[in-house]
Enzyme design. Structure first.
Site, PDB file in Angstrom:
ATOM      1  N   GLU A 152       0.825  -1.215   0.000  1.00 45.11           N
ATOM      2  CA  GLU A 152       0.000   0.000   0.000  1.00 45.11           C
ATOM      3  C   GLU A 152       0.861   1.269   0.000  1.00 45.11           C
ATOM      4  OE1 GLU A 152      -4.142  -1.567   2.062  1.00 45.11           O
ATOM      5  OE2 GLU A 152      -2.730  -0.431   3.292  1.00 45.11           O
ATOM      6  N   GLU A 310      -6.563  -7.674  -1.109  1.00 43.95           N
ATOM      7  CA  GLU A 310      -7.122  -7.647   0.246  1.00 43.95           C
ATOM      8  C   GLU A 310      -8.580  -7.213   0.190  1.00 43.95           C
ATOM      9  OE1 GLU A 310      -5.071  -5.233   3.081  1.00 43.95           O
ATOM     10  OE2 GLU A 310      -3.070  -5.945   2.510  1.00 43.95           O
TER      11      GLU A 310
END
Length: 715
Positions: A152, A310
Site C-alpha cells: 500500500e 485484500e
C-alpha cells in the site's frame, strides 16, 4: 506494457497469512480451516522485515523457511512479500534519515508504517537488498505464484533527500531553468529561479503554500505530486530489479488502493506484471464506487485481469465506525470483483491479530479460531462456489465499447487551484458519470487519457481539466468515425504545466464541442439551479456547485438554466458532426457545463448510449448490476443484486448457471434474493451484435416480497 498472469485452475482464493505471530501448534489448525474454506493461496511476510533482518548485516530466514514448507505441504500457493511495507526499529534508529519529514517540516521518529523516505539512499539500498535475498532463496519454489513488493505505497516526504532528488527530477524534466520558469509562470510574484539550488519543496514552510489543499504556485505543487509518485515508483522498481536478478518470470505486483490521490497508478502500470488492489469500501452502499475502482484497476493493464489482494470478511478497524458486512454482502462483493475482471479474491487477514491497531480488524478466523461462525460459513461457502466455477472465466476480459477517462493530473491540478470551487472533488465527479453508466448496464473500461481510444464507440471524459499530449485530437477522431464524446465543466482549461490556454474555454476542445464558456459561477452546496432538458426528455433536474455560462458555436442546446440572471442560458449542449470523408456517419460531442443531479446525469448519459444501442438489459432495475466477461468467444454474464430486496427478472439470454448447473432459457424468470448472484454462461448467439440481447429492456421486473420462497442455493 507487460501483463503476466500466473497459471491457475480457478479464481485464486485465500489471504494475508501471518503464522509467525502464532505458536506452531496453531498452524495445523489454520491449515484445517483453510481446507474447510477451499482456500488455495496465501500471502506471506508482508511486515516481516524485523524478523527476517534483525540487524543490518544479519539475515535470518529460518522461521520463514518453516512457514513456506508448512504451506507447501498443505498444497497451497504462495504470494511472497518482500517484507518492506514498514521499517524495522533498528533501521530507523541506526539511520534516522530514513524516517519521513512531514508537510510541516518535522522529521518523524520510528512508528506506524508508510514511514520511510522514498528518496533515502539507505532505505533504497537495504529494501532492495532484502528483496534480492528473498528472491535468491525462494525463486523456483513450486508453490510460488507471485511477488508482492512493499505494501500500500503512499504518503509523502519533504526532507532534504527529497528536496535534492526533486531538483534532479526537475532538471531531467525541464532541462533548463528557462523552461522551468516558463512552466511554473515564475514571473508571478517575482519567483524567477536563477539557480537549481533555489528550488525548495512546497511544504508549509515555503511561500508556495497558502493553506490546506491549495498553493500559490500550482506548477510547483503539481510537479512535487508527480515527483513523489515517481520517487515511490523508483523504490518499487529497485526491489523488482533485485527480484529479477534471481527470478526472471514470476509476476511481480504491489497492492494499490483504488482511487488513491497521492500516486498516479497509470505511471506505475507498465512496471507491474499484474495489477492488484485492496478493496475496503467506506460503507455498505458503495457497490457503484467499487465497480468504478475495479474497472480502473483492470484498465491499468489494458483490460487484463487483476487481483483483489485484500478485502475484509467482516469489518475494518481504521474508521470512526466499523460496521459488519451484512449477510450475503461478502459473497456479493466478491462476485462483483470477479465480474469486473478479478482472477484472485484474497483477504486481510487469515487469522485475527492478537494485538496492536488491527486486533479488531476482521479475519477469516477470529481470536478463538472458530469455524462455526456466520462469517466463516460465508467465507467457506464462497470458496466452494469458486471451486465449482473452476477456470471458467480465468483470463476472460470485459468486451467494453465505452471508455471512461481517469486522469491524476486533472485530479491534482483541479483540486490545488484557487479560483474554482473547493467543494468539487474530482473522484466524485468521475463517480457521478460512472454511476449512470454502471446503472445503464454498460461494460466499460476506465483508462488513462493517453490510452488507445480506437476501439470505443463512446468516450466519457469528466472534468478533463488538463489537456495534454494529443488527447484532443484523439477525441476528435472518436467523433469523426461516428462515435460519441461526453465531457463537462472545468474541462479544457489548462495545459500540462497547469497554465491556462490563451484562448476561449474549453481551449483545445472547443472545435470538437462547438461551445464557448463565457463565465463560470460557483456556489456553495445546497444552492441549486434547475436545468430544463427540453432537448431530451423535458425534465428539470437540479444542478449545483458549478454553473458555466455557455455560448453555442456550432452546438445545439439541449438544456438551459431556469433561474438566476443567466436563466435561459445554455447548460448542456450537443454538437452533431457531419458525415466523415470515408462515408461513416458523423458522431456527437456533448458538453455538460454544470454538476447535474443523478437523474439529470442519467438522462444525458442514456441519450448518449442509446445512439449506439448500448443500454443494458436491466438498466431500468435499480441496483441490479449486469456485467460480462468474454474469452475465446464465450460470454459469461454476471447478475448481482445490490438492491437489498428479492428481485425477479427475465433472463436476457439462454445459457447455463455456472453456480448451480441449471439450464436457463431466454425470458425465463430469474429469482435473485437480497445480495443474490447469477453467473450465466451464455449460449452462442449467431448473428447477434455486441450489446444485443435476446430479451431487451422491455422485460417485466418483479420485486419478490417473501424472501423465504428463495432456495438456499439462490440466496
Amino acid at each position: 506494457m507487460t501483463s503476466a498472469q500466473p497459471s491457475a485452475s480457478q479464481i485464486r482464493y485465500g489471504g494475508d497469512y501471518n503464522p509467525e505471530q502464532w505458536p506452531r501448534e496453531v498452524w495445523d489448525e489454520d491449515a484445517r480451516a483453510l481446507d474447510l474454506a477451499a482456500m488455495d493461496t496465501v500471502t506471506l511476510g508482508v511486515f516481516d522485515w524485523a524478523l527476517l533482518q534483525p540487524a543490518e548485516d544479519v539475515y535470518d530466514f529460518g522461521l520463514l523457511d518453516e512457514i513456506v514448507a508448512h504451506v507447501g505441504a498443505t498444497g497451497r500457493h504462495v504470494v511472497m512479500a518482500t517484507a518492506t511495507g514498514a521499517l524495522p526499529p533498528w533501521l530507523a534508529h541506526a539511520h534516522p534519515e530514513v524516517n519521513r519529514t512531514d508537510f510541516e517540516g518535522r522529521r518523524h521518529v520510528y512508528g506506524q508504517r508508510h514511514n520511510a523516505c522514498p528518496s533515502s539512499p539507505v532505505f533504497r539500498r537495504l529494501s532492495a537488498a532484502l528483496a534480492g535475498r528473498l528472491a535468491e532463496r525462494y525463486a523456483g519454489h513450486p508453490g510460488l505464484v507471485a511477488w508482492h513488493v512493499g505494501n500500500e505505497y503512499g504518503g509523502a516526504c519533504y526532507c532534504g533527500h527529497c528536496e535534492a532528488a526533486f531538483r534532479v527530477w526537475l532538471q531531467q524534466r525541464y532541462t533548463t531553468l528557462d523552461r522551468l520558469n516558463e512552466a511554473w509562470n515564475t514571473t508571478f510574484w517575482s519567483h524567477t529561479y536563477t539557480d537549481w539550488e533555489q528550488v525548495v519543496v512546497p511544504n508549509a514552510l515555503s511561500e508556495h503554500w497558502r493553506g490546506p489543499n491549495h498553493t500559490a504556485f500550482q506548477g510547483t505543487t503539481l510537479d512535487y505530486l508527480r515527483f513523489t509518485s515517481e520517487a515511490m515508483l523508483a523504490s518499487f522498481v529497485d526491489e523488482k530489479t533485485a527480484i529479477r536478478q534471481h527470478d526472471p518470470s514470476t509476476p511481480v505486483t504491489t497492492n494499490f488502493m483504488g482511487m488513491y490521490r497521492p500516486i498516479d497508478y497509470h505511471r506505475w502500470a507498465e512496471h507491474l506484471d499484474l495489477a492488484s488492489w485492496d478493496n475496503y469500501p467506506p460503507d455498505d452502499v458503495s457497490h457503484a464506487r467499487m465497480a468504478l475502482t475495479h474497472d480502473l484497476m483492470r484498465g491499468l493493464k489494458q483490460g487484463a485481469p487483476f487481483w483483489v489482494m485484500e478485502q475484509t470478511p467482516t469489518t475494518t478497524a481504521s474508521r470512526d465506525v466499523n460496521p459488519l458486512k451484512r449477510p450475503g454482502v461478502l459473497r456479493l462483493w466478491s462476485w462483483q470483483a470477479v465480474a469486473h475482471g478479478a482472477d484472485a479474491v484474497l483477504y486481510f487477514q487469515v487469522r485475527q491479530s492478537r494485538g496492536a491497531c488491527e486486533k479488531y480488524h476482521g479475519a477469516v478466523l477470529d481470536h478463538a479460531g472458530r469455524t462455526d461462525t456466520r462469517s466463516f460459513r460465508e467465507v467457506a461457502a464462497l470458496g466452494a462456489e469458486l471451486r465449482r466455477l473452476g477456470d471458467a472465466v480465468l483470463g476472460a476480459r470485459t468486451p467494453a465499447r465505452v471508455a471512461l477517462l481517469f486522469d491524476w493530473d486533472s485530479w491534482w491540478a483541479a483540486e490545488i487551484t484557487d479560483g474554482l470551487n473547493r467543494h468539487v472533488r474530482y473522484p466524485q465527479v468521475v463517480m457521478d458519470h460512472h454511476r449512470e453508466l454502471w446503472q445503464a448496464g454498460v461494460d466499460l473500461d476506465v483508462v488513462a487519457v493517453d490510452a488507445d481510444l480506437s476501439g470505443y464507440d463512446v468516450v466519457v471524459a469528466p472534468l478533463l481539466h488538463v489537456v495534454k499530449g494529443d488527447v484532443a485530437d484523439r477525441l476528435e477522431q472518436v467523433v469523426a468515425r461516428g462515435g460519441s464524446v461526453l465531457t463537462g465543466f472545468w474541462s479544457g482549461r489548462v495545459d500540462e504545466d497547469t497554465n491556462a490556454f490563451l484562448t476561449d474555454v474549453p481551449g483545445p476542445l472547443a472545435g470538437l464541442l462547438g461551445v464557448r464558456v463565457e463565465e463560470t459561477d460557483s456556489q456553495p452546496p445546497g444552492v441549486t439551479n434547475p436545468v430544463a432538458l427540453d432537448g431530451l426528455d423535458g425534465s428539470r433536474p437540479d444542478a449545483e456547485l458549478v454553473f458555466e455560462l455557455l455560448v453555442e458555436e456550432g452546438a445545439e442546446v439541449v438544456g438551459r438554466y431556469t433561474e438566476d440572471f443567466y436563466a435561459g442560458r445554455p447548460a448542456v449542449t450537443r454538437r452533431r458532426h457531419p458525415d466523415s470523408s470515408d462515408g461513416l456517419s458523423g458522431g456527437e460531442a456533448w458538453y455538460v457545463g454544470t454538476a447535474l443531479s443523478p437523474d439529470g446525469m442519467a438522462t444525458v448519459v442514456r441519450a448518449v448510449l442509446e445512439r449506439h444501442g448500448l443500454i443494458g438489459p436491466y438498466a431500468d432495475v435499480p441496483d441490479l448490476e449486469h456485467a460480462v466477461r468474454e474469452r475465446d468467444g464465450e460470454r459469461t454474464s454476471f447478475l448481482l443484486n445490490h438492491s437489498g430486496r428479492p428481485l425477479e427478472v427475465p433472463a436476457h439470454t439462454g445459457g447455463t448457471d455456472l453456480l448451480t448447473g441449471d439450464r436457463v432459457e431466454a425470458g425465463q424468470p430469474l429469482r435473485l434474493g437480497p445480495a443474490g448472484v447469477v453467473v450465466l454462461r451464455e449460449d452462442p448467439r449467431p448473428g447477434s451484435g455486441p450489446g444485443e440481447d435476446a430479451v431487451g429492456r422491455g422485460g417485466t421486473v418483479t420485486v419478490v416480497g417473501d424472501d423465504t420462497m428463495l432456495s438456499e442455493e439462490t440466496r
